[in-house]
Design an enzyme around this catalytic site. Structure first.
Site, short mmCIF file in Angstrom:
data_model
loop_
_atom_site.label_atom_id
_atom_site.label_comp_id
_atom_site.label_asym_id
_atom_site.label_seq_id
_atom_site.Cartn_x
_atom_site.Cartn_y
_atom_site.Cartn_z
N SER A 1 1.93 4.72 6.25
CA SER A 1 2.31 3.84 7.36
C SER A 1 3.82 3.68 7.51
CB SER A 1 1.69 2.47 7.11
OG SER A 1 2.28 1.49 7.93
N GLU B 1 5.08 0.99 8.04
CA GLU B 1 5.42 -0.26 7.33
C GLU B 1 6.16 0.03 6.03
OE1 GLU B 1 5.01 -3.85 7.51
OE2 GLU B 1 5.08 -3.26 9.60
N TYR C 1 1.27 -5.35 1.84
CA TYR C 1 0.64 -4.18 2.47
C TYR C 1 1.57 -2.97 2.40
CZ TYR C 1 -0.85 -1.05 6.24
OH TYR C 1 -1.20 0.06 6.97
#
Ligand code: NAP
Ligand code: G4F
Length: 333
Positions: free
Chosen positions: A129, A131, A153
Site C-alpha cells: 500500500s 500508506e 496499518y
C-alpha cells in the site's frame, strides 16, 4: 485451466479480481471468514450472473489461522495466489493495533510460509500500500522511495512488503508487491472517505439525511478506479519474474476536491451539510500521496483508464441508483 486462490475475495478488490479471472477462464478459489452477519454481498452477484460462475468456489479460512491456510494451499495447489485479505482501515488500525499487526502483517508470512511448507509451485501477489510512504520522503512516490509509515496499518504493510521481498530472495519464489495507491469504486467499503461522501450524498438526495460528518478534508490522495487496478495485479503474476511495482494515476486531489465534484454533479453545496467531527481525525495523518507508476507502465504495459472526474461520477451515479433515484434526471454532466 489455471487455478487461482484469492484471500479477501469478499472485499472491494477481491470481487473485481474474481470477475477478471473468471473472464479469463480461471478456476477461482476464494477464502472467506465466518461471520455472524452477511459478508458476501460483493460476490453473490457473481454467483448469480457471471457466465463462468461454476468456476468460482469459496472456502472458509482465516488469516489468523495458519492451519486453515496450510490445508487450503496443500489441497488446492493454486498456480497463482492473490493475497488481498487484511484489516484495511487506517483509522481503525489505531483502535485495534495488535489485531491489525496480526492480520495485515503476520497474515502475509502465514501464507508465504504455507507455500514453502507445502512445496507448491505458485506465484504470489502481496497487496502492498501507498500508506507505507506515510510522511512522504519524496514527491511523487516510486518503488525506490523510502517508507515512513504513519499508522499501525502502514507499519503492518511495511512488514508484509519486506517479508515478501525476503521470501523472493531467500527461496527464489515468484513473489511481487503491488504498491497500490488509493483505489475506489461503487463497491468501496462505506467507511472509506470517497464512498462515505457518495453514499451520504445519495441519502441527502433521497431526503434521508442532511448531514455529512468528516475529518481532515485537506488530505490529498492519488485516487484511481479499483477495476483498473486489479488488472495490474494479474499482470504482475504474468511477468517472467517477481518484482515490486507502484500502481497509481500520477495525479493527486484533496478530499475537498472530491466533495466539490460529487456535490457539484447534483447541484448541491457540501458546505451546507458538512460537520467536522474530531473522531474522524487520525493521531498521525498522511497528508499527501501521489504515485509515479512509470515502471508498471513500462514493464507491465499497465496504465489507468479512468480519470478522477469519471471515478467520482460513476460512484455518485451508482449510489443514487442504490437509493432508488434516477441519476439521469438528477446529475448535470
Ligand atoms: P477491503 O474491501 O477492506 O477487503 C478486505 C478483505 O480482507 C475482505 O474480504 C475481508 O473479509 C478480508 N479479511 C479481513 N480480515 C480477515 C481475516 N482475519 N481473515 C481473512 N480475511 C480477512 O479491502 P480492499 O479495498 O479490497 O483492499 C484489498 C487489499 O489491498 C487489502 O489488503 C488492502 O489493505 C490493500 N490495499 C487497498 C487499497 C485501496 O485503496 N483499496 C490500496 C492499497 C492497498 P470480510 O469481508 O469478512 O471483512
Ligand atoms: O478513505 P480513507 O479512509 O483512506 P486511507 O486512509 O487513505 O487508506 C486507504 O488507502 C490506502 C492506500 O493509500 C489503503 F492501503 C488502505 O487500506 C485504505 O484503502 O481516508 C482518506 C483520507 C484520509 O486522509 C482521512 O483522514 O480522507 C481523510 N478523511 C477525512 N474525513 C476521512 C474522513 N477518512 C475517512 N475514512 N472518513 C472520514 O470521515
Amino acid at each position: 485451466m489455471k487455478k487461482a486462490f484469492i484471500t479477501g475475495i469478499s472485499g472491494q478488490d477481491g470481487s473485481y479480481l474474481a470477475e477478471l479471472l473468471l473472464d479469463k477462464g480461471y478456476d477461482v478459489h476464494g477464502m472467506i471468514r465466518r461471520s455472524s452477519s452477511f459478508n458476501r454481498e460483493r460476490i453473490d452477484p457473481i454467483f448469480a450472473s457471471h457466465p463462468n460462475k461454476k468456476n468460482l468456489t469459496l472456502h472458509y479460512g482465516d488469516l489468523a489461522d495458519g492451519s486453515s491456510l496450510n490445508r487450503l494451499l496443500r489441497t488446492l495447489k493454486p498456480e497463482e495466489i492473490y493475497h488481498l485479505g487484511a484489516q484495511s482501515h487506517v483509522r481503525v488500525s489505531f483502535d485495534i493495533p495488535e489485531y491489525t499487526g496480526d492480520i495485515t502483517g503476520l497474515g502475509t508470512i502465514r501464507i508465504l510460509d504455507a507455500i514453502l511448507e507445502t512445496g507448491i509451485n505458485t506465484r504470489f501477489y502481496q497487496a502492498s500500500s501507498s500508506e507505507m510512504y506515510g510522511k512522504v520522503l519524496e514527491v511523487p512516490q516510486k518503488e525506490t522511495t523510502p517508507f515512513y509509515p504513519r499508522s499501525p496499518y502502514g507499519a503492518a504493510k511495511v512488514y508484509g512488503y519486506w517479508i515478501t521481498v525476503n521470501y523472493r530472495e531467500a527461496y527464489g519464489m515468484h513473489a511481487s508487491n503491488g504498491i497500490l495507491f488509493n483505489h475506489e469504486s461503487p463497491r468501496r467499503g462505506e467507511s472509506f472517505v470517497t464512498r462515505k461522501i457518495t453514499r451520504t450524498l445519495a441519502r441527502i438526495m433521497a431526503g434521508k439525511s442532511n448531514e455529512l460528518s468528516m475529518g481532515n478534508i485537506d488530505a490529498k490522495r492519488d485516487w484511481g478506479y479499483a477495476k483498473d487496478y486489479v488488472e495490474a495485479m494479474w499482470l504482475m503474476l504474468q511477468a517472467p519474474e517477481g518484482d515490486d511495482y507502484v500502481v497509481a494515476t500520477n495525479e493527486t486531489h484533496s478530499v475537498r476536491e472530491f466533495l466539490d465534484i460529487a456535490f457539484g454533479l447534483v447541484g448541491r453545496d457540501w458546505n451546507d451539510y458538512l460537520k467536522v467531527d474530531p473522531k474522524y481525525f487520525r493521531p498521525t495523518e498522511v497528508d499527501l500521496l501521489i504515485g509515479d507508476s512509470s515502471k508498471a507502465q513500462k514493464k507491465l504495459g499497465w496504465k489507468p483508464k479512468t480519470s478522477f472526474k469519471e471515478l467520482v461520477t460513476l460512484m455518485v451515479r451508482e449510489d443514487l441508483k442504490l437509493e432508488g433515484l434516477d441519476p439521469d434526471r438528477l446529475m448535470k454532466l
